[in-house]
Design an enzyme around this catalytic site. Structure first.
Site, PDB file in Angstrom:
ATOM      1  CG  ASP A   1      -3.896  -4.027   1.026  1.00  0.00           C
ATOM      2  OD1 ASP A   1      -4.254  -3.038   0.370  1.00  0.00           O
ATOM      3  OD2 ASP A   1      -2.633  -4.342   1.017  1.00  0.00           O
TER       4      ASP A   1
ATOM      5  CE  LYS B   1      -0.587  -0.201  -6.538  1.00  0.00           C
ATOM      6  NZ  LYS B   1      -0.777  -1.677  -5.422  1.00  0.00           N
TER       7      LYS B   1
ATOM      8  CG  PHE C   1       2.557  -7.054  -3.312  1.00  0.00           C
ATOM      9  CD1 PHE C   1       3.882  -7.242  -3.255  1.00  0.00           C
ATOM     10  CD2 PHE C   1       1.949  -5.638  -3.236  1.00  0.00           C
ATOM     11  CE1 PHE C   1       4.818  -6.069  -3.368  1.00  0.00           C
ATOM     12  CE2 PHE C   1       2.910  -4.693  -3.472  1.00  0.00           C
ATOM     13  CZ  PHE C   1       4.312  -4.918  -3.502  1.00  0.00           C
TER      14      PHE C   1
HETATM   15  C1  PLP Z   1       0.449  -1.907  -4.417  1.00  0.00           C
HETATM   16  C2  PLP Z   1      -0.064  -2.382  -3.312  1.00  0.00           C
HETATM   17  C3  PLP Z   1       0.415  -2.215  -1.916  1.00  0.00           C
HETATM   18  C4  PLP Z   1       1.538  -1.045  -1.797  1.00  0.00           C
HETATM   19  O1  PLP Z   1       1.317   0.218  -2.607  1.00  0.00           O
HETATM   20  P1  PLP Z   1       2.636   1.012  -2.662  1.00  0.00           P
HETATM   21  O2  PLP Z   1       1.823   2.451  -3.026  1.00  0.00           O
HETATM   22  O3  PLP Z   1       3.334   0.343  -3.910  1.00  0.00           O
HETATM   23  O4  PLP Z   1       3.326   1.253  -1.459  1.00  0.00           O
HETATM   24  C5  PLP Z   1      -0.175  -2.419  -0.964  1.00  0.00           C
HETATM   25  N1  PLP Z   1      -1.086  -3.318  -0.966  1.00  0.00           N
HETATM   26  C6  PLP Z   1      -1.671  -3.760  -2.193  1.00  0.00           C
HETATM   27  C7  PLP Z   1      -2.643  -4.914  -2.301  1.00  0.00           C
HETATM   28  C8  PLP Z   1      -1.078  -3.505  -3.425  1.00  0.00           C
HETATM   29  O5  PLP Z   1      -1.511  -3.896  -4.400  1.00  0.00           O
END
Ligand code: PLP
Length: 406
Positions: A231, A260, A146
């Site tokens: 990521d 985040k 994701f």
């Molecule tokens: C939440 C998330 C994203 C995307 O972040 P948004 O602020 O929702 O666009 C990308 N990579 C990972 C691993 C995430 O958990």
């Protein structure tokens, strides 16, 4: 005396359902206020937040220091655009450098934008530095990933629903099995520019790959002149019990995406951290964002990172996470297949016979604990890292009863 007409949770839900696009299926709790690990609905009922806005609120809701920094900066200047400079962004760079040792940073707003930025960076590096023929660059990603919701990002998702109806998709991605280093090795070609991996998959269900996977894939990348991109948007900034989840192994990613918790949930702030060799490929005009790197975001992020360090939230996540997981493992529940995770990044996978995680989340909500199912059969427990042991014990007493329902 005039009586104020109070709207109830039901009224807000009706309004939202009537006018809002239905791209989410939230639990029916209407939150009005948050403080630390607690949130309050419009009727004043109190809940322990065990999702922490998908780990954006690691520092706790409305952390006084972060809100204070936000207010102070809001009264000075909020947005200059990068057409001009501001006196906050350089301080965020300096702090990120001191905290992580990385050489270069590129600020954006959402996590998806940070990932998009990383995709652009590795492609451009592929053409300008590695010497890949134009438009031939390949990026390898993992199954069950994701990384956000833009067209290019969903183009490499393995979740059918994320792509359904959104084609034509962006080409140039190859998917390999998560946790299988040999699969990465087999997929690499001379056109491969990067491998993007979540050190722990969050949305995928708090999936922890077997020990050594990151190190093995990192070494494969280095042997093949392929960039290693971590990521850490969800797993990073203390969630896993380390500053970054990749710290559990000996790897040194070329790029890291964060978002985040970078703002403690106060504002959308994300960034790509990288080496000069990779982030140095951007020239003026190559990439940008009106709000990216704005002084309000930078001031908030600086304070959010300070809180993380000065309140020892990373270490707390490690210790309390071990405790929380041990206690969850000890619950005699016929529904639980596996308890897994690192730090306060915890997934409880249920057996298929449990008939889905949603009903357990709803039962927990009745008892004042908010968590959310991920996929159909995993309950994620990821409270703000400021949580206390007593609060975990209180939650456990309810979780234990709920997991022993029929
Ligand atoms: C939440 C998330 C994203 C995307 O972040 P948004 O602020 O929702 O666009 C990308 N990579 C990972 C691993 C995430 O958990």
């Amino acid at each position: 005396m005039l009586t104020k007409v109070e709207m109830t949770s039901k009224d807000y839900i009706e309004l939202e359902e009537k006018y809002g696009a239905h791209n989410y299926h939230p639990l029916d709790v209407v939150i009005e206020k948050g403080e630390g690990v607690w949130v309050y609905d419009v009727e004043g009922k109190k809940y322990l937040d065990c999702l922490a806005a998908y780990s954006a609120v690691n520092q706790g809701h409305c952390h006084p220091r972060i809100i204070d920094a936000m207010k102070k900066q809001a009264e000075k200047v909020t947005l200059t655009s990068r057409a001009f400079r501001n006196n906050q962004l350089p301080l965020l760079y300096k702090q990120l450098n001191e905290l992580t040792g990385y050489e270069m940073f590129l600020p954006m707003n959402s996590g998806a934008e940070a990932v998009e930025t990383a995709l652009k960076a590795v492609r451009k590096w592929g053409y300008k530095v590695k010497g890949v023929e134009e438009n031939k660059a390949e990026i390898i990603v993992c199954s069950n990933n994701f990384a956000g919701r833009t067209i290019s990002i969903v183009s490499f998702s393995t979740e059918k629903q994320y792509q359904d109806g959104f084609g034509p998709l962006t080409p140039g991605f190859k998917v390999v099995e998560y946790g299988n280093a040999q699969a990465l090795k087999d997929a690499i070609t001379p056109n491969t520019v990067a491998f993007i991996v979540e050190p722990i998959q969050g949305e995928g269900g708090v999936v922890v790959p077997k020990e050594g996977y990151l190190e093995e894939t990192y070494n494969i990348c280095k042997e093949n002149n392929v960039l290693f991109v971590a990521d850490e948007i969800q797993s990073g900034l203390g969630r896993s019990g380390k500053l970054f989840a990749f710290y559990y192994e000996k790897v040194c990613p070329d790029l890291i995406t964060i978002g985040k918790a970078l703002s403690g949930g106060a504002y959308p702030v994300s960034a790509v951290l990288g080496t000069r060799e990779v982030l140095g490929v951007f020239n003026p005009g190559d990439h940008g964002s009106t709000f990216g790197g704005n002084p309000l975001a930078a001031a908030i992020a600086v304070e959010a990172l300070k809180v993380l360090v000065e309140e020892n939230l990373v270490e707390k996540s490690f210790e309390l996470g071990n405790y929380f997981r041990e206690q969850l493992q000890a619950i005699p529940s016929k529904h639980v297949k596996e308890v897994r995770g690192k730090g306060l990044f915890i997934g409880v996978e249920l057996h298929p016979e449990a008939k889905g995680a949603r009903r357990f989340c709803e039962a927990l909500m009745q008892r004042g604990i908010l968590c959310k199912e991920t996929h159909d059969n995993v309950i994620r427990f990821a409270p703000p890292l400021v949580i206390k042991k007593e609060e975990i014990d209180w939650a456990l007493s309810h979780i234990s009863e709920v997991l022993q329902m029929d």
